[in-house]
Design an enzyme around this catalytic site. Structure first.
Site, mmCIF file in Angstrom:
data_model
loop_
_atom_site.group_PDB
_atom_site.id
_atom_site.type_symbol
_atom_site.label_atom_id
_atom_site.label_comp_id
_atom_site.label_asym_id
_atom_site.label_seq_id
_atom_site.Cartn_x
_atom_site.Cartn_y
_atom_site.Cartn_z
ATOM 1 N N ARG A 1 91.962 41.226 -26.998
ATOM 2 C CA ARG A 1 91.270 41.559 -28.237
ATOM 3 C C ARG A 1 89.897 42.103 -27.864
ATOM 4 O O ARG A 1 89.170 41.472 -27.099
ATOM 5 C CB ARG A 1 91.115 40.318 -29.116
ATOM 6 C CG ARG A 1 90.289 40.602 -30.348
ATOM 7 C CD ARG A 1 90.271 39.433 -31.293
ATOM 8 N NE ARG A 1 89.360 38.390 -30.858
ATOM 9 C CZ ARG A 1 89.148 37.277 -31.544
ATOM 10 N NH1 ARG A 1 89.814 37.048 -32.667
ATOM 11 N NH2 ARG A 1 88.301 36.368 -31.113
ATOM 12 N N ARG B 1 90.308 36.144 -26.037
ATOM 13 C CA ARG B 1 89.044 36.329 -26.766
ATOM 14 C C ARG B 1 88.000 36.872 -25.788
ATOM 15 O O ARG B 1 87.191 36.128 -25.241
ATOM 16 C CB ARG B 1 88.562 35.004 -27.362
ATOM 17 C CG ARG B 1 89.377 34.494 -28.545
ATOM 18 C CD ARG B 1 88.724 33.238 -29.140
ATOM 19 N NE ARG B 1 89.184 32.932 -30.470
ATOM 20 C CZ ARG B 1 90.177 32.076 -30.758
ATOM 21 N NH1 ARG B 1 90.805 31.448 -29.798
ATOM 22 N NH2 ARG B 1 90.515 31.855 -32.021
ATOM 23 N N HIS C 1 84.272 27.958 -33.128
ATOM 24 C CA HIS C 1 84.760 28.312 -31.794
ATOM 25 C C HIS C 1 84.569 27.200 -30.783
ATOM 26 O O HIS C 1 85.332 27.091 -29.825
ATOM 27 C CB HIS C 1 84.168 29.650 -31.356
ATOM 28 C CG HIS C 1 84.842 30.767 -32.077
ATOM 29 N ND1 HIS C 1 84.349 31.279 -33.248
ATOM 30 C CD2 HIS C 1 86.031 31.393 -31.851
ATOM 31 C CE1 HIS C 1 85.197 32.198 -33.698
ATOM 32 N NE2 HIS C 1 86.208 32.288 -32.864
ATOM 33 N N GLU D 1 93.013 39.522 -40.591
ATOM 34 C CA GLU D 1 92.233 38.300 -40.833
ATOM 35 C C GLU D 1 91.269 38.465 -41.994
ATOM 36 O O GLU D 1 90.494 37.576 -42.304
ATOM 37 C CB GLU D 1 91.489 37.878 -39.560
ATOM 38 C CG GLU D 1 90.617 38.955 -38.951
ATOM 39 C CD GLU D 1 89.987 38.543 -37.617
ATOM 40 O OE1 GLU D 1 89.943 37.341 -37.309
ATOM 41 O OE2 GLU D 1 89.535 39.436 -36.890
ATOM 42 N N ARG E 1 83.985 28.787 -42.683
ATOM 43 C CA ARG E 1 84.789 27.979 -41.766
ATOM 44 C C ARG E 1 83.963 26.971 -40.971
ATOM 45 O O ARG E 1 84.504 26.082 -40.332
ATOM 46 C CB ARG E 1 85.617 28.883 -40.830
ATOM 47 C CG ARG E 1 84.817 29.681 -39.847
ATOM 48 C CD ARG E 1 85.666 30.770 -39.195
ATOM 49 N NE ARG E 1 86.142 30.415 -37.873
ATOM 50 C CZ ARG E 1 86.737 31.268 -37.040
ATOM 51 N NH1 ARG E 1 86.949 32.519 -37.409
ATOM 52 N NH2 ARG E 1 87.131 30.890 -35.856
ATOM 53 N N CYS F 1 97.791 34.108 -34.497
ATOM 54 C CA CYS F 1 97.011 33.558 -33.378
ATOM 55 C C CYS F 1 95.892 32.649 -33.870
ATOM 56 O O CYS F 1 95.107 32.147 -33.079
ATOM 57 C CB CYS F 1 96.459 34.667 -32.492
ATOM 58 S SG CYS F 1 95.353 35.798 -33.355
ATOM 59 N N ASN G 1 92.262 31.711 -39.078
ATOM 60 C CA ASN G 1 90.942 31.054 -39.156
ATOM 61 C C ASN G 1 90.022 31.828 -40.092
ATOM 62 O O ASN G 1 89.331 31.253 -40.927
ATOM 63 C CB ASN G 1 90.282 30.991 -37.767
ATOM 64 C CG ASN G 1 91.173 30.309 -36.754
ATOM 65 O OD1 ASN G 1 92.064 29.578 -37.130
ATOM 66 N ND2 ASN G 1 90.935 30.559 -35.483
ATOM 67 N N ASP G 2 90.017 33.128 -39.918
ATOM 68 C CA ASP G 2 89.179 33.947 -40.790
ATOM 69 C C ASP G 2 89.867 34.253 -42.111
ATOM 70 O O ASP G 2 89.222 34.298 -43.149
ATOM 71 C CB ASP G 2 88.773 35.249 -40.084
ATOM 72 C CG ASP G 2 87.609 35.014 -39.138
ATOM 73 O OD1 ASP G 2 86.665 34.316 -39.534
ATOM 74 O OD2 ASP G 2 87.662 35.503 -37.999
HETATM 75 C C1 PEP Z 1 91.217 33.974 -36.398
HETATM 76 O O1 PEP Z 1 90.331 34.373 -37.147
HETATM 77 O O2 PEP Z 1 92.203 33.309 -36.792
HETATM 78 C C2 PEP Z 1 91.158 34.253 -34.956
HETATM 79 C C3 PEP Z 1 92.156 33.981 -34.165
HETATM 80 O O3 PEP Z 1 89.996 34.773 -34.474
HETATM 81 P P1 PEP Z 1 88.672 33.903 -34.215
HETATM 82 O O4 PEP Z 1 89.029 32.447 -34.432
HETATM 83 O O5 PEP Z 1 88.248 34.158 -32.830
HETATM 84 O O6 PEP Z 1 87.748 34.408 -35.252
HETATM 85 MG MG MG Z 2 88.884 35.791 -36.429
#
Ligand code: PEP
Ligand code: MG
Length: 573
Positions: free
Chosen positions: A331, A295, A187, A430, A464, A501, A453-454
């Site tokens: 979210r 977020r 993040h 995700e 990650r 996203c 991302n997840d």
């Molecule tokens: C993701 O997981 O792609 C996402 C947008 O959420 P975060 O990166 O906040 O976990």
């Molecule tokens: Mg995520």
């Protein structure tokens, strides 16, 4: 020295360490060790800490009630005779140096508070850590760094940046970030990208290198390079590259007011991701169609108690009103993983990303969830919003969360509070379980947003945040791509829209592929939105569809990435 790309761009500036830990020599048993001197040092450090907190308190003219409480709690702890006695005992009876003694007692207190059943006391654990760091910094003669007023041309170095720290940076003077830990989807990197600050993360050599404060540095946030002893020629070349980067950004900026329509007339909705209400102007300046991911958890970080309903409502209202009629996807809070908030009773976990996180916390602490939902739903009176749940794995979770929404709307109606009764409710896809069950889930929600991302980390079992595994964290892995295609198809079968996203959408290769796969919306970092918009406006949809078709025929990441790179090099670079 090399790390991983955290946020694109070239940074030239002067090194400043944020929080380099100075290892104290272990004085135990050393003949020159003098407990009286150590106790005097300790008292001096406690007094300096007290004075610093008082000054902070005076400077914070607009401090909220919660912040005032925190300041007061810190001062009472520094004045607590038991706390002092415990440290003195370690010094005089166990022959420990003051720093080591403070560390030990702070850790004892931290554990004690973390294990208390009452969430109020659990929340105090974060305060205790804060106090400990301040006292130790004073013992080591370090002035606490004021993140809001950094020296000009600063390249900040740290073991790790906390998302809450990045939010506090002096944007004017910060030219780059280098961290030992982290990866491109941590993040801290996501926030650096949103703020347009070049960043190199996962730079493991940072611990052993000897960069002094004030040393000139060149960082390349795109390649992950950090140059320490640069020559004047290298410095000049990097300045040119930086200028080239700036001019390219300027070109992208030229069409931000135009819609994201391909030359053959296909309209893509291009939204922005946002972490803090102060980013609204950047989102608007980037030409976003709306906010595809707010977020909200960032409101919960860097503090010792959850934000109140009024505080949250204020933040959501600012964003929704600021967007002036453009939709905002809020979210619900996704604390956990690398976004820590000790007061929520998140235990020290072996695998925080597989742990107590996001919707799991909300469903186990319904009161906390109810407060956030009240604030979110109330904000619907100010403009169009959508609610999105993170980390969904099953239909049961969606049903439970929707039941709490219904309870909250009944309460608001009874209280005579205005809100939109038809707020769309969607989920993040995700976790592979949600992607696999996409058909069932699509029937019960209004929209999907794929969190790559997840999804990448959970599909490939690659943390990650782990820089050692960065080469295995592959957004273009055929397994991930097949899941995405399947989610888009299922959503469309049920007539639901689907967005991405995650950071895949913020990369030209990812955006191109997703466009060709038939995605309805993308939500990207505002810093890259103009570039992605230009890419969409220059790529015929038919060409993108052919690219996606070809990519799905390949069987390895290597082939996929080579193909995408060749296309972009010849049509886009
Ligand atoms: C993701 O997981 O792609 C996402 C947008 O959420 P975060 O990166 O906040 O976990
Ligand atoms: Mg995520």
């Amino acid at each position: 020295m090399f790390g991983i790309s955290g946020a694109n761009g070239i940074g030239l500036g002067y090194a400043l360490w944020l929080n380099r830990e100075t290892e104290e020599p272990d004085e135990t048993g050393v003949s020159s060790f003098n407990p009286t001197t150590e106790i005097a040092r300790l008292q001096q450090a406690l007094e300096s800490s007290r004075q610093q907190i008082k000054t902070l308190f005076i400077d914070a003219t607009s401090a909220s009630l919660v912040e005032i409480e925190v300041f007061q709690a810190h001062i009472s702890m520094l004045e607590d005779p038991e706390f002092l006695a415990a440290i003195q005992e370690q010094i005089s009876q166990n022959g420990m140096g003051a720093t080591k003694a403070v560390r030990m007692v702070i850790e004892q207190y931290r554990q004690l508070f973390t294990n208390m059943p009452d969430p109020y006391f659990q929340a105090r654990a974060a305060d205790i850590e804060d106090i400990g760091s301040r006292v130790i910094a004073n013992l080591q003669g370090k002035k606490p760094l004021n993140l809001k007023t950094l020296p000009p041309e600063t390249i900040l170095l740290a073991d790790e940046f906390m998302p809450s720290e990045i939010a506090a940076f002096d944007r004017q003077n910060i030219k780059g970030l280098v961290a030992r830990k982290g990866a491109s989807t941590s993040h801290a990197s996501i926030m650096a990208r949103a703020m347009g600050i070049p960043a190199v993360v996962g730079c493991v050599d940072l611990t052993t290198c000897t960069i002094a404060n004030g040393e000139p540095l060149i960082i390349n946030g795109t390649t992950g390079e950090v140059r320490i002893k640069s020559t004047t020629t290298e410095w000049a070349k990097a300045s040119q590259l930086k200028e080239h980067f700036r001019l390219r950004q300027q070109q992208f900026q030229a069409e931000v007011d135009q819609p994201a329509v391909t030359p053959d007339g296909h309209r893509l909705i291009l939204n922005a991701n946002l972490a803090h209400p102060s980013e609204v102007n950047e989102v608007l300046a980037a030409g976003a169609d709306g906010i595809g991911l707010f977020r909200t958890e960032f409101l919960y970080l860097g503090r010792s108690a959850a934000p109140t309903e009024a505080e949250q409502f204020g933040a959501y209202q600012t964003v929704v009103t600021g967007l002036a009629g453009k939709p905002v996807v809020l979210r619900t809070m996704d604390v956990g993983g690398d976004k820590r908030a000790d007061y929520l009773g998140i235990p020290d976990e072996e695998n925080p990303f597989l742990g107590y996180r996001a919707l799991r916390i909300c469903l186990q602490q319904p009161e906390l969830f109810r407060i956030q939902l009240r604030a979110i739903i109330r904000a619907s009176a100010c403009g169009p919003i959508k609610i999105m749940f993170p980390m969904v794995t099953s239909l049961e979770e969606i049903r439970q969360a929707k039941t709490i929404i219904q309870q909250v709307t009944r309460e608001l109606t009874a209280d005579g509070i205005d809100f939109d009764p038809n707020i769309p409710v969607g989920i993040m896809v995700e976790i592979p379980a949600a992607a696999i069950l996409a058909g069932n889930l699509a029937a019960e929600v209004d929209f999907f947003s794929i969190g790559t991302n997840d999804l990448v980390q959970y599909t490939l079992a690659v943390d990650r945040l782990n820089p050692k595994l960065a080469h295995l964290y592959q957004m273009n892995h055929p397994a991930v791509l097949q899941l995405i295609v399947q989610v888009i198809q299922k959503a469309h079968q049920y007539g639901k829209t689907v967005s991405v996203c995650g950071e895949m959408a913020s990369q030209p290769s990812g955006a191109l592929l997703l466009l060709g796969m038939g995605i309805d919306q993308l939500s990207v970092s505002p810093a890259v939105l103009p570039e992605i918009k230009m890419l969409v406006r220059k790529t015929p949809w038919l060409a993108a569809q052919q690219i996606a078709k070809d990519v799905m025929e390949f069987r390895t990441v290597g082939e996929i990435e080579k193909y995408l790179k060749e296309y972009l090099d010849s049509h886009w670079a």
